[in-house]
Write a protein that holds these residues in place. Structure first.
Motif, PDB file in Angstrom:
ATOM      1  N   TYR A 287       0.840  -1.188   0.000  1.00  0.00           N
ATOM      2  CA  TYR A 287       0.000   0.000   0.000  1.00  0.00           C
ATOM      3  C   TYR A 287       0.880   1.244   0.000  1.00  0.00           C
ATOM      4  O   TYR A 287       1.882   1.304   0.699  1.00  0.00           O
TER       5      TYR A 287
ATOM      6  N   THR B  16       0.617   5.807  -1.259  1.00  0.00           N
ATOM      7  CA  THR B  16      -0.307   6.907  -1.531  1.00  0.00           C
ATOM      8  C   THR B  16       0.258   7.829  -2.598  1.00  0.00           C
ATOM      9  O   THR B  16       1.476   7.908  -2.791  1.00  0.00           O
ATOM     10  N   ASP B  17      -0.665   8.541  -3.262  1.00  0.00           N
ATOM     11  CA  ASP B  17      -0.219   9.553  -4.223  1.00  0.00           C
ATOM     12  C   ASP B  17      -0.061  10.889  -3.504  1.00  0.00           C
ATOM     13  O   ASP B  17      -0.254  10.976  -2.282  1.00  0.00           O
TER      14      ASP B  17
ATOM     15  N   GLY C  44      -2.810  11.984  -1.252  1.00  0.00           N
ATOM     16  CA  GLY C  44      -3.146  11.108  -0.138  1.00  0.00           C
ATOM     17  C   GLY C  44      -4.080   9.956  -0.482  1.00  0.00           C
ATOM     18  O   GLY C  44      -4.542   9.245   0.409  1.00  0.00           O
ATOM     19  N   THR C  45      -4.360   9.739  -1.767  1.00  0.00           N
ATOM     20  CA  THR C  45      -5.198   8.616  -2.183  1.00  0.00           C
ATOM     21  C   THR C  45      -4.430   7.319  -1.971  1.00  0.00           C
ATOM     22  O   THR C  45      -3.297   7.185  -2.426  1.00  0.00           O
ATOM     23  N   GLU C  46      -5.051   6.361  -1.273  1.00  0.00           N
ATOM     24  CA  GLU C  46      -4.403   5.083  -1.026  1.00  0.00           C
ATOM     25  C   GLU C  46      -4.478   4.210  -2.279  1.00  0.00           C
ATOM     26  O   GLU C  46      -5.513   4.105  -2.920  1.00  0.00           O
TER      27      GLU C  46
ATOM     28  N   GLY D 116      -6.926   3.303  -7.547  1.00  0.00           N
ATOM     29  CA  GLY D 116      -7.070   3.549  -6.115  1.00  0.00           C
ATOM     30  C   GLY D 116      -7.572   2.316  -5.395  1.00  0.00           C
ATOM     31  O   GLY D 116      -8.378   1.548  -5.928  1.00  0.00           O
TER      32      GLY D 116
END
Length: 184
Positions: free
Chosen positions: A8, A10-11, A14-16, A82
């Motif tokens: 996992y 994030t971009d 903050g998108t997981e 995502g």
């Protein structure tokens, strides 16, 4: 068999995102933590696989396994959509990918998140990272090179392959592309 584990990351917004990693066989031990298993191993090159419109599925996971287990690279199947993104039955193919193919900034940000994540792994030789994409992923490769294709300023990729990319109405190269690349 497919040998990947979820990772996992994030971009920039903050998108997981959920990627899938396969390490070379000499860097992994079944049933153990990959990071701990890597102790005292030399970093190896990595290949990031960008998925097509169907999303990261067994096709990309198998490619990561082939690159990792069979060829000695770190194979990483990236996630553009995502983590836990669910599509309705009406959102197939181009309907699904349109959010990214019509938004070069978002698309590039998601690719950069994968590049940054892979480059940060201790198993990876950060100076030897390549990207490959098919269809939608190939389009991402084209865009990424158009905006990040110069080799200066710490650009972390050394090669790129786009298979069946779409050459949308995006602007052409914004930088001089110095990264070896192939488009089929």
């Amino acid at each position: 068999p497919i040998h990947v584990s979820e990772r996992y990351y994030t971009d920039a917004e903050g998108t997981e995102l959920e990627g899938f990693i396969s390490l070379p066989s000499d860097h992994r031990h079944e049933g153990h933590d990959h990071a701990r298993d890597h102790a005292n191993k030399e970093p190896v090159p990595a290949v990031i696989i960008l998925h097509d419109a169907s999303g990261p599925d067994d096709y990309e996971r198998q490619r990561a396994t082939i690159l990792g287990g069979d060829h000695g690279y770190v194979g990483f199947a990236a996630d553009i959509y995502g983590y836990e993104t669910v599509f309705g039955p009406e959102e197939q193919g181009y309907m699904r990918s349109g959010r990214f193919t019509r938004n070069a900034t978002l698309f590039g940000m998601r690719i950069q998140a994968a590049v940054d994540y892979v480059q940060s792994l201790e198993e990876v030789d950060e100076g030897r990272v390549a990207i490959i994409g098919y269809c939608m992923g190939g389009t991402g490769v084209v865009h990424y090179l158009n905006t990040h294709g110069e080799h200066d300023d710490g650009v972390p990729i050394v090669g790129a392959v786009g298979i069946h990319p779409s050459l949308l109405d995006w602007p052409g190269p914004q930088v001089e592309i110095a990264i070896p690349s192939l488009f089929l």
